[in-house]
Motif scaffolding. Structure first.
Motif, short mmCIF file in Angstrom:
data_model
loop_
_atom_site.label_atom_id
_atom_site.label_comp_id
_atom_site.label_asym_id
_atom_site.label_seq_id
_atom_site.Cartn_x
_atom_site.Cartn_y
_atom_site.Cartn_z
N HIS A 1 17.46 6.03 3.00
CA HIS A 1 17.73 5.70 4.41
C HIS A 1 16.86 4.59 4.99
O HIS A 1 17.19 4.07 6.06
N GLU A 2 15.77 4.22 4.34
CA GLU A 2 14.86 3.23 4.94
C GLU A 2 14.69 1.97 4.10
O GLU A 2 14.15 0.99 4.60
N ARG A 3 15.13 2.00 2.88
CA ARG A 3 14.84 0.91 1.95
C ARG A 3 16.12 0.13 1.66
O ARG A 3 16.93 0.55 0.83
N PRO A 4 16.36 -1.03 2.29
CA PRO A 4 17.54 -1.83 1.96
C PRO A 4 17.51 -2.28 0.50
O PRO A 4 16.43 -2.49 -0.06
N SER B 1 0.82 -1.21 0.00
CA SER B 1 0.00 0.00 0.00
C SER B 1 0.85 1.26 0.00
O SER B 1 0.42 2.31 -0.47
N GLY B 2 2.09 1.16 0.51
CA GLY B 2 2.99 2.30 0.52
C GLY B 2 3.82 2.44 -0.74
O GLY B 2 4.65 3.33 -0.85
N GLY B 3 3.60 1.52 -1.71
CA GLY B 3 4.34 1.58 -2.96
C GLY B 3 5.79 1.19 -2.83
O GLY B 3 6.62 1.60 -3.64
N LEU B 4 6.13 0.36 -1.83
CA LEU B 4 7.51 -0.05 -1.59
C LEU B 4 7.69 -1.52 -1.93
O LEU B 4 6.73 -2.28 -2.05
N ASP B 5 8.96 -1.94 -2.09
CA ASP B 5 9.25 -3.34 -2.35
C ASP B 5 8.68 -4.19 -1.22
O ASP B 5 8.91 -3.90 -0.04
N ALA B 6 7.99 -5.27 -1.58
CA ALA B 6 7.30 -6.07 -0.57
C ALA B 6 7.58 -7.55 -0.73
O ALA B 6 6.77 -8.40 -0.36
#
Length: 337
Positions: free
Chosen positions: A284-287, A81-86
Motif C-alpha cells: 500500500h505504500e511502495r509504488p 534507513s528504512g530499508g526501502l527503495d531510495a
C-alpha cells in the motif's frame, strides 16, 4: 536591421500602414504566426514589448531551491534507513504522494549525486534490454518461494510468500520453523480464501512444490494433487534458471533489506508481526516501477481477476460406496494405488 527594429517596422507597417498580415509576411520573410505573436505583444506592452526576448530558461536547470534539495536528500536518507527503495523515481513518487510538486527524476538524481548519496554505475545493463514477462490480469498467476532468515538468537527459520505475478501484490507471507509440503498447501489455501484462487502457479522445482524431478515416485505431491483437483495449471521454472521466478527472487531481496534495517526479532511471533507490517508497506505504500509507479494494491484492484479453469467435460464421475470393517479400517484406491 536589428531584430528589435525589424519587429517594430513589421508591426507599424500593419498598424499604421494598413498592410495585411499575409503581405507583411511575404515582404519581410517571416511567418504569419510570428507576426500574430508580435501583434499580441504590441497590444499588451507597446513597442517596448517587441524587443528580442532572452532564450534562457526562466528557471535554469540546477537552480533548485535549497529547501527542496534538503528535502530530497533527507527523504533519500529516510528511505535508506528504512530499508526501502531510495532511487530518484521512488523519491519523486513520495514527493508527489505528499502533494509536493517534485523536480524531474534526472534533477533528483543530480541532487543525490552532488550530495554523495549515489555512486554512478556506467556499466549497468540498460533496462531497455530486459525481456520481462507479466501476467495479463490479477490472479492469472501466483509465484511462490521460501527463503531463509534467522531470529535474534541465531535460530534459523524459513519464510514462505505468495506473490501475484501481474501486480506484485503480496498475497501471503508467514514464518515457520521449517516450510513443508503441508505448509505450502495451507498457505496457498489461506491466500485463496482471502483473495480468490489463481488460474496458475509458478514455482521452482523444490520438493515442497513438485515431485516432477523425483520421477514422480509415490505419485503427485500434496500440493500438485490439490491444485490439479481445483483446475489450476502448475508451472515450474527450468532447473538452474531462477530468472523464471525473477519476481519472487527480487521480492526476497526487498524483504531482507527491509528486515535488516530493523531490530532483530527474537521469537516467531515477533518476526511474524514484522512481516505483517512489511506486507502493508509493500502493498500500500511502495509504488512499483513495473506498475507505472502505482502500488501493488492499486494495480491488483484495478481490473477483474482471473480464476481457475475447472473443466468437468471429458471426465468420468461416479459415486463409490465403501464398507468400513469391524475395527474401523477403510481402504481407498486412487490411480491404481
Amino acid at each position: 536591421m536589428a531584430d528589435g527594429d525589424k519587429n517594430r517596422v513589421i508591426v507599424l507597417a500593419i498598424v499604421e500602414g494598413s498592410l495585411s498580415v499575409a503581405k507583411a509576411a511575404r515582404r519581410f520573410g517571416v511567418t504569419r504566426q510570428w507576426i500574430h505573436r508580435l501583434l499580441t505583444r504590441y497590444r499588451a506592452g507597446g513597442l517596448e514589448a517587441l524587443e528580442p526576448r532572452s532564450h534562457a530558461a526562466h528557471a535554469p536547470a540546477g537552480r533548485i531551491p535549497d529547501d527542496m534539495r534538503a528535502r530530497v536528500v533527507a527523504l533519500r536518507d529516510q528511505l535508506v534507513s528504512g530499508g526501502l527503495d531510495a532511487g530518484a523515481e521512488s523519491i519523486r513518487d513520495r514527493l508527489t504522494r505528499a502533494d509536493i510538486t517534485p523536480p524531474a527524476t534526472s534533477t533528483i538524481y543530480r541532487i543525490l549525486r552532488a550530495a554523495d548519496r549515489v555512486t554512478p554505475e556506467p556499466h549497468k545493463r540498460p533496462r531497455s534490454s530486459w525481456q520481462r514477462f507479466q501476467a495479463a490480469a490479477p490472479n492469472a498467476c501466483w509465484q511462490s518461494d521460501m527463503t531463509h532468515w534467522q531470529l535474534g538468537d541465531g535460530t534459523k527459520v524459513e519464510i514462505i510468500s505468495w506473490l501475484d505475478d501481474h501486480s506484485q501484490f503480496l498475497l501471503h507471507i508467514t514464518v515457520h520453523r521449517t516450510v513443508t509440503v503441508r505448509t505450502v498447501t495451507d498457505t496457498f489455501l489461506s491466500a485463496g480464501r482471502n483473495h480468490g484462487l489463481p488460474a496458475s502457479t509458478l514455482t521452482d522445482n523444490g520438493r515442497i512444490y513438485t515431485t516432477r524431478l523425483a520421477g514422480h515416485h509415490g505419485g503427485q505431491g500434496h500440493f500438485e494433487h490439490l491444485i490439479d483437483s481445483l483446475g489450476i495449471e502448475q508451472r515450474n521454472g527450468r532447473p538452474g534458471h531462477p530468472q523464471t521466478q525473477g519476481k519472487i527472487e527480487r521480492f526476497h531481496q526487498t524483504l531482507k533489506r527491509w528486515l535488516t534495517a530493523r531490530t532483530d526479532a527474537t521469537t516467531l511471533d515477533a518476526l511474524q508481526a514484522l512481516l505483517r507490517a512489511f506486507q502493508h508497506v509493500y502493498n500500500h505504500e511502495r509504488p512499483h516501477r513495473a506498475n507505472d509507479r502505482r502500488t501493488p494494491a492499486e494495480t491488483y484492484e484495478a481490473v477483474p481477476k482471473n480464476a481457475p479453469r475447472v473443466g468437468l467435460l471429458g471426465k468420468f464421475w461416479r459415486v463409490r460406496h465403501d464398507t468400513v470393517d469391524t475395527v474401523g479400517v477403510i481402504t481407498l484406491r486412487r490411480r491404481a494405488r
